[in-house]
Design an enzyme around this catalytic site. Structure first.
Site, PDB file in Angstrom:
ATOM      1  N   GLU A  61      -6.655  13.515  13.340  1.00  0.00           N
ATOM      2  CA  GLU A  61      -5.421  14.019  13.945  1.00  0.00           C
ATOM      3  C   GLU A  61      -5.514  15.477  14.369  1.00  0.00           C
ATOM      4  OE1 GLU A  61      -5.565  11.889  11.466  1.00  0.00           O
ATOM      5  OE2 GLU A  61      -4.301  10.208  12.083  1.00  0.00           O
ATOM      6  N   HIS A 130       4.853   6.502   4.697  1.00  0.00           N
ATOM      7  CA  HIS A 130       4.973   6.069   6.091  1.00  0.00           C
ATOM      8  C   HIS A 130       6.405   6.085   6.600  1.00  0.00           C
ATOM      9  CE1 HIS A 130       0.793   4.830   6.061  1.00  0.00           C
ATOM     10  NE2 HIS A 130       0.887   4.271   7.226  1.00  0.00           N
TER      11      HIS A 130
END
Ligand SMILES: Cc1ncc(C[n+]2csc(CCOP(=O)(O)OP(=O)(O)O)c2C)c(N)n1
Ligand SMILES: Cc1ncc(C[n+]2csc(CCOP(=O)(O)OP(=O)(O)O)c2C)c(N)n1
Ligand SMILES: [Mg+2]
Ligand SMILES: [Mg+2]
Lengths: 326, 339, 339, 326
Positions: A61, A130
């Protein structure tokens, strides 16, 4: 004439249009190509525009967000998809220390026209790692522009405006919205990224929401309406800079406000909106600004607990009634 | 090529564990269709030889740190199938009290440290556990599992370097199933020989056939011997394949049916079954007993999960802090988004 | 061992640039003592052969991405010494408009992308610039500098992998000065052979004597030829040493005086001066002219900086966004912390 | 009896004491050993306690913070020094997705007794990438306890309490404080990590500050005092969970409040404090809660601009007077 479309398809069309309109545009992120996009937003686009412009990235990322920032500096107009805000934690150094500072540190020489999109929010039983809603963090940082399309029309048109913007734009898409359907207004076109929108006019109380909470605010407003309370619902759309003017003008008329925020309550966007309203409407407020937020807990897996942790319509109704002294 | 078979007790146990995992995971898939299990569900069907081969060689007080694709590891480490199943249901009786679900199985008694859902995020943890073991104890090891996709993450790099610098007793196991969601190894790693890549951290690194449970078990023994002998961390690549999609949301568009079929021919359970029969370690009846036993175990597990209880909503905010602050006003109930 | 000397124009230019950097940086140290320069100041005295050797081989439209220890790189890339000095003063005339200071030199005209102060944070940028060059242009290269300490960072790992996967035209230059602040290479990297470490990303990687400007320049030429020929990224380790402390705050406790003295014997300017005299490329007078020229240049630079202007406080919030929002209320002046 | 000591030495003593008291304690971070600690807090401790327990780490913030978390899970009591909050962006995944969630996700099985210290704040001309004040971000996250010693006494005693705490504690040390001197009260000992402290009593207005802004708040209070305005100054000390009770009790008496926050104004801690005060003291407030924060700009290098960007005493005085209608 209006047309019904999903939020996902609206975003898809926006991407295709952007890729068609400008050779400098590329889409990059994990699984934007072969997999079809985690939320199927970019599905098929690599076939149409090639793998160079619809570019799969490895799991890295910081690396690919930074590469997107660098590509923007180098003259491209990258749309970087970070699968979800949860993984964007790994890219924050690039976003905050690089994208947000470059224009300033370089004395105005280097702007960073990158668009970084990410899914946000809970509601699908994905548990604590999440299910974050970290819009508040991004909205804290000068140099970033933060937007959150809540309607299919905004999903369809905001991307172009974001790409037009010379500064880094962070775009939050609530994961629960992708499958939602709505009417696309025919007269679509560039979105003013600086303006909130009044989604429902009302005179008794102002409800501020965005992204995933807008529909809850609207639903609450309907319910309040049947109790004779006319709520005005504002869709913030841009979380940084906030469109104070629209909010304040509304509260000046309604004298009461509630914020619906899926983020955790403490030090979240709801606090900022509450503080700004109070600062600017102090002598007009009939009640403290109400805040309906997520419970301060890592989001649990089981549905009943998850739903209990998230802001819900009854809580919005209750907060509005409390502000109305009813 | 193929490693010689160990003793019968061992081979049958290995086969049995793979079967237990397979049956459990197939049951999970059904339960997902029935919406009994929700959220993300990542099955490791096809990869059972890796979890079984490695975890079966650990001592009870060795630790395991795993990913979201960890049902098998949890089961072989000794967590009750019933508690695993209850966790997938989100029931209080689950091994994480129902808070975690499929991606977050935990068990303190078995030193099972998750079930982590941030790719690469658990590798530093494993190093830290190793550091603690080193400083406090001196003989325990930690096995840390991750996919090949995780190797592109910065956290992999940082963790490998730390472990090698500090000689922590860590067994890094890369479950190379060739895909990270839809991203193939070739598009995720510039160096696709993962043992070569790992060796650049200056630690022993080798590859093993992840479809061969004995090969995995032997490689694990070799690694653990080195680790317990103070040799520091070891990297093991197990070449494997997942027969199913990445998760229940994955339309599986990125690979060919052919490729999948070819790998299925190497099904670690089928091939090992054949081998054991051929070697006379077990007969058809014995095999059937293993499957029947596993089915019965999982029937019980499902029944246990079904009978489990839901956490009362009033307990929503428990376990955020172990120590409850002596002051600070919680938000009024009405504003906390209660339904 | 030592590379053969190139033509006189080149060698004298290389020596001259190293001298300019040295004189500038020694001046900076004095100005810091005089509190004209503030904040962090990282000198690269001793490391001039690396910045000079690499940057002098770049084309004007090649890009440079560097660290906080980048004065030399900026100077050789062509930014006016005066504008660099003004930046260190924090004056409007500085190459970053005074907003950046020593750690954040920028110049769009010379494609100088900083001056970045997050260790490792600029490597992904370099990859992105390379991607853009690849897609838009096809012949420009980017040189990206970083210390050996940066190689432990996840961002190094991610950037190397991306560059190698995407074959970006990036020259990664590791300025290995053996220390990251007070942390020695041995305690920061499990694999201290950095070219070996880098080669694990499946790209050409080699080491060069960073105290020999010609060796560095030649290695750079070789790398750039490969890069411009479409060979993808190259990793170059330049073994060097900083003669001064890490920054003006560093008490330099972590290495011996002896070690420093031994390295000083290899001072890249002294040794190259001797070599050029011996080879008849320059004489004592020529050498003196280089130093005098550099001193004059830096005198002028300091005078320019001294005469520079301070940004009016009213302009504090400029350059936060290029596009000024059409709405949104800025905070009232009194609450903005104005003095 | 009192003793004068620097904040740095107070922290140093706290570290030595912790290392002496408990074998499970180790200090890890970049340059905590040979270099002597970036801010000299750990200077010499590696000689006394060895390099295993005062452990240099490579530059790898996510890695060593994660390793600290893992070591805590494994039975150690690590003190992880992240040089500055600026670099902690690289470790946020570990802190938010792991440390803050583990207890909850594991159903209460695994707590994470790690202490993560970092320097914060601006004021030394270190420019945009080295001058963040991101306490607000950390204070947003359930599962973390966030503290900020502002006095030498707290610097001396908070560490032991943080180590005693079974949950992850993030400790912010404003970089400008290390060299500051103060009196160490003799009766030191465990600090109640849940309580704010009233550093100066007053009846006219409440000023909330912490860490680096406390001294500015106190100075402003002195100045206000000479104008006949008695300000009560609260040192928050713990930024999460906030000690509402102390703040609210004060404002109930003073009816006015100002928050001094070196973080950026939007979506910062000042907003939360403002919102909480307004929610709980709405009918007692005589003026909106004032906020004195940093300008919304990446911190510039030159001193005059940097100082203009930061909250300063005159601005605090002005905000207080505005709240007093004077
Ligand atoms: C940091 C991060 N980025 C992205 C994801 C989304 N994601 C979940 S699993 C996965 C693929 C991981 O592949 P690999 O490491 O090979 O493990 P496998 O799933 O194949 O077992 C991705 C991209 C994530 N969970 N965390
Ligand atoms: C991410 C990050 N961590 C820590 C620091 C503090 N820091 C600045 S320079 C430095 C040492 C870097 O060493 P190296 O990469 O070898 O470069 P050198 O300074 O030797 O040129 C450190 C630790 C930083 N700026 N960024
Ligand atoms: Mg994989
Ligand atoms: Mg170095």
């Amino acid at each position: 004439m209006t047309d019904t479309i999903t939020y996902r398809d609206a975003l898809h069309d926006a991407h295709r249009e952007a890729l068609e309109a400008d050779d400098r545009v590329l889409v990059m992120g994990e699984d934007v190509a072969d997999y079809g996009g985690t939320y199927a937003v970019t599905k098929g686009l690599h076939e149409e525009f090639g793998r160079a412009r619809v570019r799969n990235t490895p799991l890295s990322e910081s690396g690919f967000v930074g590469a997107g920032i660098g590509a923007a500096l180098g003259g491209l107009r990258p749309i970087v998809e970070v699968m979800t805000v949860n993984f964007s934690l790994l890219a924050l150094d690039q976003i905050v220390n690089t994208a947000a500072t470059y224009l300033h540190m370089s004395g105005g020489q280097f702007n960073v026209p990158v668009v970084i999109r990410m899914a946000t929010g809970a509601g699908r039983q994905l548990a604590a790692q999440h299910s974050h809603s970290l819009e508040a963090w991004y909205a804290h940082v000068p140099g970033l522009r933060v937007v959150a399309p809540a309607t299919v029309t905004d999903a369809r048109w905001m991307l172009a405006s974001a790409l037009d913007d010379p500064d880094p734009v962070i775009m939050f898409e609530h994961a629960a919205l992708y499958a939602s359907k709505g009417e696309l207004s025919d007269g679509g076109g560039p979105v003013d990224l600086d303006r909130a929108a009044i989604r429902r006019p009302g005179s008794d109380i102002t409800i501020c929401a965005w992204g995933g909470t807008l529909s809850k605010a609207l639903e609450a407003a309907e319910e309040l309406g049947s109790d004779g309370i006319e709520a005005e619902v504002i869709d913030l759309r841009t979380l940084r800079p906030l469109d104070d003017a629209t909010i304040v003008q509304s509260v000046m008329r309604t004298n009461r406000a509630v914020v619906v925020d899926e983020g955790w309550r403490s030090v979240g966007l709801s606090a900022e909106i509450s503080a700004r309203i109070t600062e600017q409407c102090f002598y007009h407020l009939d009640a403290p600004v109400g805040r309906v937020c997520s419970a301060e807990v890592p989001i649990p897996y089981p549905s009943h607990l998850e739903q209990a942790a998230l802001p819900q319509v009854p809580a919005v109704v209750a907060a509005a009634k409390a502000a109305m002294n009813r | 090529m193929t490693a010689a078979l160990p003793a019968i007790e061992t081979t049958v146990r290995l086969l049995g564990d793979m079967i237990r995992i397979r049956v459990m995971e197939e049951r999970c898939a059904e339960l997902y269709q029935q919406t009994k299990i929700r959220g993300f569900l990542h099955l490791a069907i096809g990869e059972e030889a890796v979890s079984t081969g490695v975890v079966s060689r650990l001592q009870p007080d060795d630790a395991v740190v795993a990913t979201y694709r960890e049902h098998g590891h949890a089961l072989v480490k000794g967590i009750d199938a019933a508690r695993i199943m209850a966790e997938m249901y989100g029931k209080v009786e689950g091994c994480s009290g129902g808070r975690g679900g499929s991606m977050h199985l935990f068990d303190a008694d078995h030193r099972f440290y998750g079930g982590n859902a941030i790719v690469g995020g658990h590798l530093p943890l494993a190093v830290g556990l190793g550091l603690a073991d080193d400083m406090l104890d001196g003989h325990r090891a930690t096995a840390c599992f991750f996919g090949e996709g995780a190797m592109a993450e910065g956290e992999f790099h940082e963790a490998m370097n730390l472990a090698a610098l500090w000689d922590t007793p860590t067994l890094f196991v890369c479950e190379n199933n060739l895909y990270a969601m839809g991203t193939s190894l070739e598009s995720s790693e510039s160096e696709t020989n993962l043992a070569v890549k790992a060796a650049a951290y200056n630690l022993p690194a080798w590859s093993v056939d992840g479809m061969d449970v004995v090969a995995v078990a032997e490689a694990t023994d070799r690694a653990l011997t080195s680790i317990r002998g103070g040799g520091g961390p070891v990297f093991l690549e197990a070449k494997t394949y997942r027969f199913r999609a990445h998760s229940m949301f994955d339309p599986d568009l990125y690979r060919s049916k052919d490729e999948i079929e070819r790998w299925k021919e190497r099904d670690p359970i089928v091939t090992f079954t054949d081998r054991l029969i051929e070697a006379g370690h077990i007969d058809a009846e014995g095999i059937e007993q293993l499957w029947a036993g596993a089915r019965a175990e999982m029937d019980d597990a499902v029944a246990f999960a079904e009978a489990g209880t839901w956490e009362p909503v009033e307990r929503l905010t428990t376990n955020v802090y172990r120590r409850t602050p002596s002051s600070g006003h919680p938000a009024p109930e009405t504003e906390r988004g209660q339904v």
